[in-house]
Design a protein around this motif. Sequence first.
Motif, mmCIF file in Angstrom:
data_model
loop_
_atom_site.group_PDB
_atom_site.id
_atom_site.type_symbol
_atom_site.label_atom_id
_atom_site.label_comp_id
_atom_site.label_asym_id
_atom_site.label_seq_id
_atom_site.Cartn_x
_atom_site.Cartn_y
_atom_site.Cartn_z
ATOM 1 N N LYS A 182 0.816 -1.204 0.000
ATOM 2 C CA LYS A 182 0.000 0.000 0.000
ATOM 3 C C LYS A 182 0.854 1.259 0.000
ATOM 4 C CE LYS A 182 -4.040 -2.043 2.238
ATOM 5 N NZ LYS A 182 -5.036 -1.888 3.331
ATOM 6 N N ALA A 183 0.211 2.364 -0.330
ATOM 7 C CA ALA A 183 0.927 3.640 -0.427
ATOM 8 C C ALA A 183 1.495 4.078 0.913
ATOM 9 C CB ALA A 183 -0.007 4.717 -0.976
ATOM 10 N N ASP A 184 0.911 3.627 2.015
ATOM 11 C CA ASP A 184 1.427 4.005 3.332
ATOM 12 C C ASP A 184 2.627 3.159 3.741
ATOM 13 O OD1 ASP A 184 0.312 1.548 3.956
ATOM 14 O OD2 ASP A 184 -1.171 2.327 5.364
ATOM 15 N N GLY A 185 3.045 2.221 2.851
ATOM 16 C CA GLY A 185 4.209 1.397 3.112
ATOM 17 C C GLY A 185 3.898 0.030 3.677
ATOM 18 N N SER A 186 2.669 -0.218 4.068
ATOM 19 C CA SER A 186 2.317 -1.516 4.635
ATOM 20 C C SER A 186 2.364 -2.603 3.572
ATOM 21 C CB SER A 186 0.934 -1.466 5.286
ATOM 22 O OG SER A 186 -0.040 -1.027 4.364
ATOM 23 N N VAL A 187 2.727 -3.809 4.008
ATOM 24 C CA VAL A 187 2.805 -4.980 3.133
ATOM 25 C C VAL A 187 1.937 -6.069 3.744
ATOM 26 C CG1 VAL A 187 4.312 -6.704 2.096
ATOM 27 C CG2 VAL A 187 5.147 -4.364 2.430
ATOM 28 N N LEU A 188 1.023 -6.636 2.949
ATOM 29 C CA LEU A 188 0.103 -7.648 3.438
ATOM 30 C C LEU A 188 0.151 -8.881 2.557
ATOM 31 C CD1 LEU A 188 -1.452 -4.605 3.452
ATOM 32 C CD2 LEU A 188 -2.937 -5.883 4.989
ATOM 33 N N VAL A 189 0.047 -10.042 3.190
ATOM 34 C CA VAL A 189 0.060 -11.324 2.481
ATOM 35 C C VAL A 189 -1.294 -11.986 2.691
ATOM 36 C CG1 VAL A 189 1.199 -13.550 2.215
ATOM 37 C CG2 VAL A 189 2.541 -11.540 2.924
ATOM 38 N N HIS A 190 -2.046 -12.185 1.595
ATOM 39 C CA HIS A 190 -3.392 -12.750 1.668
ATOM 40 C C HIS A 190 -3.460 -14.111 0.978
ATOM 41 C CE1 HIS A 190 -5.897 -9.435 3.280
ATOM 42 N NE2 HIS A 190 -4.979 -8.640 2.733
ATOM 43 N N SER A 191 -4.349 -14.949 1.502
ATOM 44 C CA SER A 191 -4.707 -16.184 0.811
ATOM 45 C C SER A 191 -6.105 -16.019 0.231
ATOM 46 C CB SER A 191 -4.685 -17.374 1.779
ATOM 47 O OG SER A 191 -5.685 -17.206 2.772
ATOM 48 N N ASP A 192 -6.573 -17.021 -0.506
ATOM 49 C CA ASP A 192 -7.906 -16.960 -1.108
ATOM 50 C C ASP A 192 -8.939 -17.494 -0.117
ATOM 51 O OD1 ASP A 192 -9.820 -16.418 -2.951
ATOM 52 O OD2 ASP A 192 -9.402 -18.121 -4.253
ATOM 53 N N GLY A 193 -8.937 -16.949 1.062
ATOM 54 C CA GLY A 193 -9.838 -17.379 2.127
ATOM 55 C C GLY A 193 -9.501 -16.614 3.384
ATOM 56 N N GLY A 194 -10.223 -16.891 4.460
ATOM 57 C CA GLY A 194 -9.950 -16.210 5.715
ATOM 58 C C GLY A 194 -10.502 -14.804 5.796
ATOM 59 N N SER A 195 -11.479 -14.488 4.925
ATOM 60 C CA SER A 195 -12.116 -13.177 4.926
ATOM 61 C C SER A 195 -11.097 -12.069 4.695
ATOM 62 C CB SER A 195 -12.881 -12.980 6.242
ATOM 63 O OG SER A 195 -13.649 -11.801 6.210
ATOM 64 N N TYR A 196 -11.185 -10.971 5.456
ATOM 65 C CA TYR A 196 -10.350 -9.788 5.206
ATOM 66 C C TYR A 196 -8.960 -9.898 5.812
ATOM 67 C CZ TYR A 196 -11.190 -8.694 10.083
ATOM 68 O OH TYR A 196 -11.234 -8.756 11.456
ATOM 69 N N LYS A 197 -8.769 -10.809 6.756
ATOM 70 C CA LYS A 197 -7.535 -10.793 7.546
ATOM 71 C C LYS A 197 -6.370 -11.396 6.778
ATOM 72 C CE LYS A 197 -5.797 -11.859 12.154
ATOM 73 N NZ LYS A 197 -6.101 -12.484 13.471
ATOM 74 N N PRO A 198 -5.239 -10.698 6.693
ATOM 75 C CA PRO A 198 -4.067 -11.256 6.007
ATOM 76 C C PRO A 198 -3.434 -12.380 6.821
ATOM 77 C CG PRO A 198 -3.515 -9.152 7.011
ATOM 78 C CD PRO A 198 -4.990 -9.328 7.191
#
Length: 231
Positions: free
Chosen positions: A30-46
């Motif tokens: 993201k533009a604020d510098g945050s990095v998130l790792v998502h799967s195709d499940g688990g709702s919104y939570k990385p």
Amino acid sequence: MRLVIATCSVDYDGRLSAHLPLATRLLMVKADGSVLVHSDGGSYKPLNWMSPPCAMVEVSPEEHEAADGVTAVWQVQHAKSEDRLRVLIHEVLHDSAHQLGVDPGLIKDGVEAHLQKLLAEHIHTLGEGWTLVRREYMTAIGPVDILCRDAGGSAVAVEIKRRGDIDGVEQLTRYLELMNRDPHLAPVTGIFAAQEIKPQARTLATDRGIRCVTLDYDALRGIDDTTTRLF
């Protein structure tokens, strides 16, 4: 915002260590510098993430990593702690960047917004000697509804919902994690306030040391007995 779908493994090292084995995942920068790792499940939570302030660089893999099929490495270092995230990318399936612009923020429904205003105006209902610091106290991931101080001067973050569920507790937990990194605020405790709080949310909040408060909207408006505004 940069969106990358890649076959990757992820290692986190900080207050604890965690490993995500090789799989296809969505990586968000993201533009604020945050990095998130998502799967195709688990709702919104990385599955894992690094909150700002942090810095990310992309480097070449080490020799043994390249031999295992790694084509690129993302190294993410938090600026105020020893927390590190290392993403080993084997194959990139998609890579795109998008300018989202300035977000206007969440617009609460009338009841929820009014609850926030009323509670801020009558912050003493949370405890004798409590004082308001400000409404919509901004954190790196968004504003917490109310920041106040208890009778002893300790900071308290209050998140307000019309109906309180587990997602609201998780939201407040993330705010508290960030706010407790600020030496000018810490220690910060939390209050989860709602007209109705689901049992699962109350259990989770209690387990995390968050106080639950049930709000009486009519009492706060001065319609009911003002001596029994909160439970």
